[in-house]
Write a protein that holds these residues in place. Structure first.
Motif, mmCIF file in Angstrom:
data_model
loop_
_atom_site.group_PDB
_atom_site.id
_atom_site.type_symbol
_atom_site.label_atom_id
_atom_site.label_comp_id
_atom_site.label_asym_id
_atom_site.label_seq_id
_atom_site.Cartn_x
_atom_site.Cartn_y
_atom_site.Cartn_z
ATOM 1 N N ALA A 115 0.762 -1.221 -0.116
ATOM 2 C CA ALA A 115 0.061 0.110 -0.108
ATOM 3 C C ALA A 115 0.918 1.047 -0.126
ATOM 4 O O ALA A 115 2.120 1.189 0.299
ATOM 5 C CB ALA A 115 -0.996 0.012 1.249
ATOM 6 N N ALA A 116 0.316 2.252 -0.396
ATOM 7 C CA ALA A 116 0.820 3.864 -0.215
ATOM 8 C C ALA A 116 1.022 3.865 1.412
ATOM 9 O O ALA A 116 -0.045 3.743 1.976
ATOM 10 C CB ALA A 116 0.124 4.774 -0.625
ATOM 11 N N MET A 117 2.174 4.062 1.689
ATOM 12 C CA MET A 117 2.544 3.973 3.382
ATOM 13 C C MET A 117 3.412 5.138 3.502
ATOM 14 O O MET A 117 4.576 5.627 2.829
ATOM 15 C CB MET A 117 3.321 2.838 3.811
ATOM 16 C CG MET A 117 2.222 1.638 3.759
ATOM 17 S SD MET A 117 2.970 0.028 4.627
ATOM 18 C CE MET A 117 1.539 -0.823 4.503
ATOM 19 N N VAL A 118 3.346 5.856 4.752
ATOM 20 C CA VAL A 118 4.113 7.102 5.152
ATOM 21 C C VAL A 118 4.514 6.704 6.858
ATOM 22 O O VAL A 118 3.877 6.359 7.426
ATOM 23 C CB VAL A 118 3.330 8.451 5.196
ATOM 24 C CG1 VAL A 118 4.338 9.286 5.864
ATOM 25 C CG2 VAL A 118 3.229 8.810 3.743
ATOM 26 N N ARG A 119 5.711 6.574 7.043
ATOM 27 C CA ARG A 119 6.365 6.551 8.486
ATOM 28 C C ARG A 119 6.414 8.013 8.737
ATOM 29 O O ARG A 119 7.459 8.742 8.288
ATOM 30 C CB ARG A 119 7.540 5.753 8.370
ATOM 31 C CG ARG A 119 7.257 4.445 8.625
ATOM 32 C CD ARG A 119 8.759 3.768 8.755
ATOM 33 N NE ARG A 119 9.112 3.988 10.345
ATOM 34 C CZ ARG A 119 10.370 3.301 10.547
ATOM 35 N NH1 ARG A 119 11.161 2.800 9.933
ATOM 36 N NH2 ARG A 119 10.720 3.780 11.917
ATOM 37 N N ALA A 120 5.921 8.407 9.968
ATOM 38 C CA ALA A 120 6.264 9.875 10.260
ATOM 39 C C ALA A 120 6.574 9.764 11.910
ATOM 40 O O ALA A 120 6.346 8.975 12.643
ATOM 41 C CB ALA A 120 4.906 10.520 10.301
ATOM 42 N N MET A 121 7.253 10.786 12.345
ATOM 43 C CA MET A 121 8.118 10.538 13.854
ATOM 44 C C MET A 121 7.702 12.256 14.138
ATOM 45 O O MET A 121 8.442 13.009 14.045
ATOM 46 C CB MET A 121 9.180 10.391 13.852
ATOM 47 C CG MET A 121 9.844 10.225 15.299
ATOM 48 S SD MET A 121 8.811 9.590 16.449
ATOM 49 C CE MET A 121 8.333 8.118 15.892
ATOM 50 N N PRO A 122 6.458 12.500 15.039
ATOM 51 C CA PRO A 122 6.017 13.839 15.274
ATOM 52 C C PRO A 122 6.788 13.638 16.955
ATOM 53 O O PRO A 122 7.260 12.649 17.314
ATOM 54 C CB PRO A 122 4.533 13.509 15.309
ATOM 55 C CG PRO A 122 4.332 12.222 15.761
ATOM 56 C CD PRO A 122 5.556 11.241 14.844
ATOM 57 N N ASN A 123 6.735 14.698 17.677
ATOM 58 C CA ASN A 123 6.946 14.874 19.025
ATOM 59 C C ASN A 123 6.140 15.384 20.011
ATOM 60 O O ASN A 123 4.894 15.887 19.481
ATOM 61 C CB ASN A 123 8.436 15.233 19.183
ATOM 62 C CG ASN A 123 8.511 16.712 18.686
ATOM 63 O OD1 ASN A 123 7.541 17.583 18.394
ATOM 64 N ND2 ASN A 123 9.669 17.430 18.758
ATOM 65 N N THR A 124 6.199 15.107 21.209
ATOM 66 C CA THR A 124 5.026 15.592 22.073
ATOM 67 C C THR A 124 4.512 17.041 22.016
ATOM 68 O O THR A 124 3.365 17.074 22.476
ATOM 69 C CB THR A 124 5.360 15.099 23.614
ATOM 70 O OG1 THR A 124 6.502 15.390 24.090
ATOM 71 C CG2 THR A 124 5.540 13.491 23.874
ATOM 72 N N PRO A 125 5.499 17.967 21.897
ATOM 73 C CA PRO A 125 4.847 19.427 21.660
ATOM 74 C C PRO A 125 3.808 19.330 20.647
ATOM 75 O O PRO A 125 3.347 20.485 20.514
ATOM 76 C CB PRO A 125 6.193 20.280 21.491
ATOM 77 C CG PRO A 125 7.199 19.603 21.968
ATOM 78 C CD PRO A 125 6.736 17.927 21.795
ATOM 79 N N ALA A 126 3.711 18.415 19.982
ATOM 80 C CA ALA A 126 2.454 18.420 19.055
ATOM 81 C C ALA A 126 1.197 18.634 19.667
ATOM 82 O O ALA A 126 0.212 19.210 19.044
ATOM 83 C CB ALA A 126 2.424 17.118 18.186
#
Length: 272
Positions: A115-126
Motif C-alpha cells: 500500500a501507499a505508506m508513510v512513516r512519520a515521527m512527531p514529538n510531544t509538543p504536537a
C-alpha cells in the motif's frame, strides 16, 4: 487546511499523540464526520470531543469501513497485534500513516499488504501545536497523497521529509525523543541551582522559565543557535566560564553523540 478534499480518515489510537493530531485536525476545519476513531478505551474527554465534533468512535476495526487515510497512532509494542484487523480498511487508494517508532514499512506491509505508506515521527509538543515531524513516504505514495499527509501532520507543527526510511530512526533519536532531553536539562539546571544555594522551588522556576524563554527566542529569531549563544557570552564573563565546562572535549557534545546514537540504535531494535 487548504481546500484539498480530505476523504475518510480512520484514526487508530486516540491517546496522547493520536488525540493531539485529532484535536489539530478538528481545529483546522476538517469535518468531524469525516473521521472515525478506533480505540478500545478512549478517555471520557475524548468521547465527549468526538461526540461534539460529530466524529465516529468504535472499538472494533471491522466497524471502521474503508479509509482514504489510515492513521496508525498506537504504541510500537502493540502494532503487530493491532494491524492485522485493519487489512480490510486498506483499499487501492488508501494511504497508511504510522507514527510508531521503529516499526518499518515492511513490517506494516506484512500485516496490511502492499500500500501507499508513510512513516512519520512527531514529538510531544504536537499536543500544543508546537511539534516537529519527520516523515518518509514509500514509492507508492502519490504526490496528492503526500500533500494531504503533509497537511494533516502540519497541524501540529513543521514537517520535514527525509529521503530514506533509515533516516527516520535518526529523526526519532533527535526530535522524537528530544523533548525528554530538554526536560532533563531543566532538571539538571534546577538541581545545580539548588546545590549553589537556591531554594529548590526557586531554582526549578528559574530553570524552567529560562529554557522555555530561550526556546521561544530561538523559535522567533532568524539567528542561528551559535549566534544566539555568542550574543549571550561576554568574553571572560560568567557565561563563558560555564561554557568552557559544557564545551570541553568531555562536555555536552560527546554526551549527546552517545545519547543520540543509543536512541537511534534502540529505534532499529524496535523494528526487529
Amino acid at each position: 487546511m487548504t481546500g484539498m478534499p480530505i476523504g475518510r480518515i480512520v484514526l487508530v489510537g486516540a491517546g496522547n499523540m493520536g488525540g493531539a493530531m485529532l484535536t489539530g485536525w478538528l481545529k483546522s476545519g476538517i469535518p468531524g464526520d469525516s473521521v472515525t476513531v478506533v480505540d478500545p478505551n478512549p478517555s471520557d474527554a475524548m468521547k465527549a470531543k468526538l461526540a461534539e465534533a460529530g466524529a465516529t468512535w468504535t472499538a472494533e476495526a471491522g466497524a471502521a469501513g474503508r479509509a482514504d487515510i489510515l492513521f496508525i497512532a498506537v504504541k510500537p509494542q502493540v502494532m503487530d497485534a493491532v494491524l492485522p484487523a485493519f487489512k480490510a480498511v486498506v483499499g487501492p487508494d488508501t494511504v497508511v500513516v504510522s507514527v510508531a517508532a521503529g516499526k518499518t514499512l515492511a513490517s506494516m506491509e506484512s500485516h496490511l499488504g502492499p500500500a501507499a505508506m508513510v512513516r512519520a515521527m512527531p514529538n510531544t509538543p504536537a499536543m500544543i501545536g508546537r511539534g516537529v515531524t519527520g516523515a518518509f513516504a514509500n514509492d507508492k505514495v502519490s504526490a496528492a497523497q503526500r500533500d494531504l499527509v503533509h497537511q494533516l501532520l502540519a497541524v501540529s507543527g513543521p514537517v520535514e521529509w527525509v529521503g530514506s526510511e533509515a533516516e527516520i530512526n535518526a529523526v526519532t533519536a533527535v526530535s522524537g525523543s528530544g523533548p525528554a532531553y530538554v526536560f532533563y536539562l531543566v532538571e539538571c539546571m534546577a538541581e545545580a541551582g539548588r546545590k549553589a544555594g537556591l531554594q529548590a522551588d526557586l531554582a526549578l522556576r528559574l530553570a524552567r522559565e529560562t529554557v522555555a524563554g530561550a526556546g521561544e527566542l530561538l523559535h522567533q529569531s532568524p539567528d542561528t543557535p551559535d549566534r544566539l549563544r555568542q550574543n549571550v557570552t561576554s568574553p571572560g564573563g560568567t557565561t563563558a566560564a560555564a561554557l568552557a565546562v559544557l564545551m570541553d572535549e568531555k562536555g555536552m557534545q560527546p554526551l549527546f553523540d552517545a545519547a543520540i546514537e543509543a536512541a537511534r540504535k534502540r529505534a532499529e531494535e524496535l523494528a526487529q
